[in-house]
Design a protein around this motif. Structure first.
Motif, PDB file in Angstrom:
ATOM      1  N   ASP A   1      -6.824  -0.468  -3.859  1.00  0.00           N
ATOM      2  CA  ASP A   1      -6.035  -1.235  -2.898  1.00  0.00           C
ATOM      3  C   ASP A   1      -6.889  -2.357  -2.301  1.00  0.00           C
ATOM      4  N   GLU A   2      -6.236  -3.357  -1.727  1.00  0.00           N
ATOM      5  CA  GLU A   2      -6.909  -4.518  -1.123  1.00  0.00           C
ATOM      6  C   GLU A   2      -7.819  -5.198  -2.136  1.00  0.00           C
TER       7      GLU A   2
ATOM      8  N   SER B   1       0.829  -1.205   0.000  1.00  0.00           N
ATOM      9  CA  SER B   1       0.000   0.000   0.000  1.00  0.00           C
ATOM     10  C   SER B   1       0.864   1.254   0.000  1.00  0.00           C
TER      11      SER B   1
HETATM   12 MG   LIG Z   1      -1.959  -2.819   2.319  1.00  0.00          MG
END
Ligand SMILES: [Mg+2]
Ligand SMILES: Nc1ncnc2c1ncn2[C@@H]1O[C@H](COP(=O)(O)OP(=O)(O)O)[C@@H](O)[C@H]1O
Length: 430
Positions: free
Chosen positions: A194-195, A51
Motif C-alpha cells: 500500500d502507499e 486501502s
Molecule cells: Mg490509503
C-alpha cells in the motif's frame, strides 16, 4: 450513549461486514485474484477507498468470501478459487528506492502482515489464525513468539549480505516451498504494497515485480494516481502483467454512499437513525468520498448524543454544519486550511472560489475535482480580489500543503490533491 465508532470509522475498513458497495470493483478483484499470473494495481485519489479495497482483496485471497456473498457475486467465483498466504505492507516517505522497500519487507516484524513472519525460522513460533470472527475463514499465519534470537536468518532462507534483492528472492522462495505449499497447501503468496506512490524512485521495482511474478507469487500495489503510469514508473515493463489487474477506484455513486449511512444504522441496531432528508444532504456534500460520509456521520452521532437524541434531525445536522463552518470540528482539515490561507483574506477568498467551482466544469469524468483558473480570474475581478498572481503561489507550495497542484500537461488547470480538503473548504465559512 451510542458509540459513534460502532457505525462510523475513519480507519481503513478491514471487516468485510463494514465494507459497502463497490460491486464492480469486487468483481475485478475476483478476476485478478483468480488469474495465476499478473499484477494487481489499485489506484485512485486520496480518501476514495483504495486501502479498504486492498484489505478486502487480502481477505478474499485468504478464502474469506463474506464480501463476495454480500455483493451477490458468488456465482462468478470459480469452483476452486485460488487461495493465498498474504503479506501487507504500507510504504512511507522514508522509503525512496526499490532496494529500501525490499529491505524493509525483509525486516518487517509485523506479526500478522509481515513477510518475515512467514520465513521458516527455528527461533519463531507461528500459529494459524482467523482474521475475522467467523470460524474457518480467512486463515493465515501469525507469529506468537519471535523466540530468543528473534529475527535472525534461518537454515531455510539464505540472507545474502549486501544483496537485498537476492535475499528477498530467497525469503519468498522459501516461504513458497515451506509455508504456502507444504504447510498450508495454498496456491501462492500475495504481497500487497500500500502507499506505493510515495516511493520516489521505483524504476528497479518494476523489474523485480516482473521477474518474480509467477503462478506462485503475486504482487498487488496500491496508491494515489490518475492512471497506472503515475503508480508504476516503468509501467511498460509490467504492462502485460496488468491486463487483468488494473483497478481504478473512483468516487462512489450516490446510492453506494447512502449505503454507508444505512449500514451504520444497522450497525447501531437502529438505536441511532438519520432523517431521510439529512441522509440525502450528507450524500450531496460528500460527492462520493466515503471518507467524508464517515466523518460527517460520526459528527452527527456525537452531536445527537450530546442532545440525548436517537434520531439525527435536520436541526442536529444544521448544528453539525455550524461547527464545521467555524472550524471547530476537524482539527486536521482546519489546520490544513489555516496553513493554506496564511492570514490573508484575499487568499482565503480565492481558495473558496476555487473549491466552489461547480462540478459542471468537469468536461470528462476524469476531470472531476479539477479547477480552471481562467474562470476564477473573472470572478475574482468581480469580487475585487487583487494580486491574484501573488495569492496563488502559497496555495501551490508544498510547504503549506499544497492545497492545489498544477497539472503540467494542462496550463491553467489545477487540482485539489486532497479531494476531502476541497469538500471541507466548501463547508467552511469565510
Ligand atoms: Mg490509503
Ligand atoms: N467501501 C467502503 N465502505 C464504507 N466505507 C469506506 C469504504 N471505502 C472506504 N471507506 C471509508 O473511507 C475512508 C477512506 O478509505 P481508505 O481506504 O483509507 O481510502 P484511501 O486509501 O483511498 O485513502 C475510511 O474512513 C473508510 O472507512
Amino acid at each position: 450513549m451510542i458509540d459513534p465508532e460502532v457505525g462510523f470509522t475513519s480507519d481503513v475498513i478491514r471487516d468485510p461486514k463494514r465494507f459497502v458497495g463497490r460491486t464492480e470493483l469486487v468483481r475485478s478483484c475476483i478476476k485478478a485474484l483468480n488469474s495465476p499470473l499478473g499484477l494487481i494495481a489499485v489506484y485512485g485519489k486520496r480518501g476514495v477507498g483504495k486501502s479498504s479495497l486492498l484489505r478486502q482483496i487480502q481477505q478474499m485471497a485468504l478464502g474469506d468470501h463474506t464480501l463476495v456473498q454480500h455483493a451477490g457475486l458468488m456465482h462468478e467465483m470459480p469452483d476452486k478459487p485460488r487461495s493465498y498466504l498474504t503479506v501487507y505492507y504500507s510504504c512511507d516517505t522514508m522509503i525512496t528506492t526499490g532496494e529500501q522497500l525490499l529491505s524493509r519487507l525483509c525486516n518487517d516484524q509485523d506479526d500478522e502482515d509481515g513477510l518475515l513472519r512467514l520465513v521458516p525460522n527455528d527461533g519463531k513460533e507461528i500459529v494459524e489464525f482467523n482474521r475475522t470472527k467467523e470460524v474457518g475463514v480467512g486463515a493465515d499465519l501469525k507469529v506468537v513468539n519471535w523466540g530468543t534470537k528473534g529475527i535472525e536468518s534461518s537454515k531455510y532462507a539464505r540472507v545474502v549480505p549486501g544483496d537485498t534483492a537476492q535475499t528477498f528472492r530467497n525469503f519468498v522462495n522459501s516461504i513458497v516451498t515451506h509455508q504456502v505449499k507444504k504447510r498450508l497447501h495454498r496456491d501462492a503468496i500475495l504481497i500487497l504494497l500500500d502507499e506505493f506512490d510515495v516511493i520516489k524512485h521505483k524504476t528497479d521495482l518494476g523489474s523485480v515485480i516482473k521477474s518474480m511474478s509467477s503462478p506462485d507469487v503475486k504482487f498487488g500495489i496500491c496508491g494515489i494516481g490518475h492512471d497506472l503510469v503515475d503508480l508504476v514508473e516503468d509501467h511498460a515493463s509490467v504492462e502485460r502483467l496488468l491486463e487483468q489487474g488494473a483497478i481504478h477506484v473512483k468516487p462512489m455513486p450516490h446510492a453506494e454512499a447512502l449505503g454507508i449511512l444505512e449500514r451504520a444504522e444497522r450497525l447501531f441496531s437502529d438505536r441511532m437513525r438519520f432523517e431521510d432528508d439529512v441522509k440525502s444532504q450528507i450524500i450531496e456534500i460528500s460527492e462520493g468520498y466515503p471518507y467524508f460520509v464517515q466523518l460527517i456521520g460520526k459528527e452527527c452521532v456525537t452531536k445527537a448524543n450530546e442532545q440525548n437524541a436517537d434520531i439525527i434531525s435536520k436541526d442536529i445536522y444544521a448544528s453539525v454544519l455550524d461547527d464545521i463552518k467555524t472550524g471547530q470540528s476537524f482539527p486536521t482539515l482546519e489546520g490544513a486550511y489555516q496553513r493554506a490561507i496564511g492570514n490573508s483574506e484575499g487568499r482565503q477568498l480565492l481558495l473558496h472560489l476555487l473549491a466552489d467551482q461547480p462540478e459542471e466544469n468537469a468536461v470528462f469524468d476524469e476531470d472531476v475535482g479539477r479547477v480552471f483558473l481562467r474562470q476564477v480570474r473573472k470572478e475574482a475581478e468581480d469580487l475585487d480580489i487583487q494580486y491574484l498572481d501573488q495569492l496563488l503561489p502559497r496555495l501551490l507550495d508544498a510547504k503549506y500543503g499544497p492545497a492545489l497542484t498544477r497539472l503540467p500537461e494542462k496550463p491553467g488547470i489545477y487540482e485539489f490533491p486532497n479531494p476531502v480538503f476541497r469538500l471541507y473548504v466548501r463547508l467552511r465559512h469565510f
